[in-house]
Design an enzyme around this catalytic site. Structure first.
Site, PDB file in Angstrom:
ATOM      1  CG  HIS A  37      -1.833  -1.081   1.408  1.00 18.64           C
ATOM      2  ND1 HIS A  37      -1.662  -2.072   2.334  1.00 18.64           N
ATOM      3  CD2 HIS A  37      -2.982  -1.359   0.754  1.00 18.64           C
ATOM      4  CE1 HIS A  37      -2.666  -2.927   2.244  1.00 18.64           C
ATOM      5  NE2 HIS A  37      -3.479  -2.523   1.297  1.00 18.64           N
ATOM      6  N   GLY A 158      -3.142  -1.895  -6.706  1.00 18.65           N
ATOM      7  CA  GLY A 158      -2.034  -2.853  -6.768  1.00 18.65           C
ATOM      8  C   GLY A 158      -2.351  -4.013  -7.703  1.00 18.65           C
ATOM      9  CE  LYS A 160      -1.858  -9.264  -2.376  1.00 17.99           C
ATOM     10  NZ  LYS A 160      -3.095 -10.066  -2.250  1.00 17.99           N
ATOM     11  CG  ASP A 161      -6.294  -7.598  -4.852  1.00 17.70           C
ATOM     12  OD1 ASP A 161      -6.574  -8.767  -4.561  1.00 17.70           O
ATOM     13  OD2 ASP A 161      -5.892  -6.777  -4.012  1.00 17.70           O
ATOM     14  CD  GLN A 164      -9.726  -4.389  -6.103  1.00 22.03           C
ATOM     15  OE1 GLN A 164     -10.557  -4.811  -5.338  1.00 22.03           O
ATOM     16  NE2 GLN A 164      -8.615  -3.804  -5.680  1.00 22.03           N
ATOM     17  CB  VAL A 187       5.512  -4.317  -2.657  1.00 22.65           C
ATOM     18  CG1 VAL A 187       6.716  -4.272  -1.722  1.00 22.65           C
ATOM     19  CG2 VAL A 187       5.384  -2.985  -3.409  1.00 22.65           C
ATOM     20  CG  LEU A 195       4.858  -7.200   0.952  1.00 19.02           C
ATOM     21  CD1 LEU A 195       5.255  -5.791   1.397  1.00 19.02           C
ATOM     22  CD2 LEU A 195       5.371  -8.216   1.966  1.00 19.02           C
ATOM     23  NE  ARG A 198      -7.349 -12.533   1.943  1.00 19.78           N
ATOM     24  CZ  ARG A 198      -8.389 -13.332   1.769  1.00 19.78           C
ATOM     25  NH1 ARG A 198      -8.256 -14.627   1.859  1.00 19.78           N
ATOM     26  NH2 ARG A 198      -9.576 -12.842   1.506  1.00 19.78           N
TER      27      ARG A 198
END
Ligand code: PAF
Length: 303
Positions: A37, A158, A160-161, A164, A187, A195, A198
């Site tokens: 974040h 980000g 990672k999702d 989304q 990251v 990261l 969770r």
């Protein structure tokens, strides 16, 4: 940094900024901030005059009540992290205002639980979509509300999702807001684990083996040079599912990886590709969801 809890106060700050032709960057989060974040906030601070970071655990995007209850709420620590980042970037950041928006559920949804529903077609019909009914619609509702309140020029999410991001891209096409979507790279911890808030739910033993997810994906990216899509897919799923058999000392049976899916998809449409050549302008991306130690982890690899 200024903390704002009321929607009206945020709207006023944003209206003043807009009047002065200042550029606004929005970083939507659900708090429990980590370096991932902070990398989004840092980028937003370097690219905008005013940055709004929202910290709001959005109940309507959770289709599992237990997940919502377990979601870490660490607002004081989050505000400290944002404050420290602001101090560290003094002199380097373009932004002169940093607003941390921390509304209650009632403040975000004053009319009660929203009834609007969004549909995004094929991008939400794969991977996370069918497994988390209503999730992306819930994300879209809150993100649109944040767009309305913060009136950003740019919004940071980000990678990672990954799905989304595709959904937000489709949302922006639907609502036609002139907002630049800024996808930001994952990251990772030094050992490669992506990261995620969770990760703090993993036991030390599970945390120690969790980097095998990224290591497997990195090897898959190398295999893509000479293997076809189906073989790479099968290899990733088998490697993780059999990790406990191959590494019994590291990974007792109780800690085995349980892959939920690994899909190799077109990076723009998110539709599965059958060959590397079939991927469009953004190439192919592999998206994985794996259970470990009762925690569902997701990650991606770009091919
Ligand atoms: O990615 C998240 O943390 C959430 O889905 C978001 C975008 C902040 C909406 O609640």
């Amino acid at each position: 940094m200024k903390q704002i809890t009321q929607a009206a106060e945020l709207q006023q700050a944003v209206a003043e900024a807009r009047q002065q032709n200042l550029e606004i960057g929005l970083v939507p989060t659900m708090g429990a901030l980590h370096e991932g974040h902070l990398s989004l906030i840092e980028r937003a601070l370097k690219e905008n005059d005013v940055v709004v970071v929202s910290l709001f655990v959005n109940p309507i995007q959770f289709n599992n009540k237990e997940d919502l209850e377990k979601y870490p709420r660490t607002i004081e620590a989050d505000l400290d992290l944002i404050g420290h980042l602001e101090t560290r970037l003094r002199g380097e950041a373009k932004a002169t205002q940093l607003l941390a928006f921390t509304p209650t559920v009632e403040e975000m949804y004053p009319q009660g639980e929203p009834t609007e529903v969004y549909h995004f077609g094929p991008v939400e019909e794969v991977m996370e979509g069918p497994r988390r009914p209503g999730h992306f619609s819930g994300v879209a509702v809150v993100v649109r509300r944040l767009f309305d309140l913060a009136q950003p020029h740019r919004a940071y999410f980000g990678e990672k999702d990954y799905q989304q991001i595709a959904v937000i891209r489709a949302l922006l096409e639907q609502i036609k807001y002139p907002i630049e979507l800024v996808p930001c790279p994952i990251v990772r911890a030094d050992d490669g684990l992506a990261l995620s808030s969770r990760n703090m739910r993993l036991s030390p033993a599970a945390r120690a083996i969790a980097p095998a997810i990224n290591a497997t994906l990195e090897q898959a990216a190398e295999m893509a040079e000479y293997e076809d899509v189906d073989d790479v897919k099968e290899w990733v799923l088998d490697t993780l599912a059999s990790f406990h058999e191959v590494n019994p000392a590291l990974c007792p049976d109780a800690l085995k990886f349980e892959p939920e899916y690994f899909e190799i998809v077109d990076a723009r449409t998110l539709q599965p590709v059958e060959s590397w050549e079939a991927a469009g302008d953004l190439g192919a991306v592999g998206c994985i969801a794996v259970w470990l130690d009762g925690v569902r982890l997701i990650d991606i690899v770009k091919f």
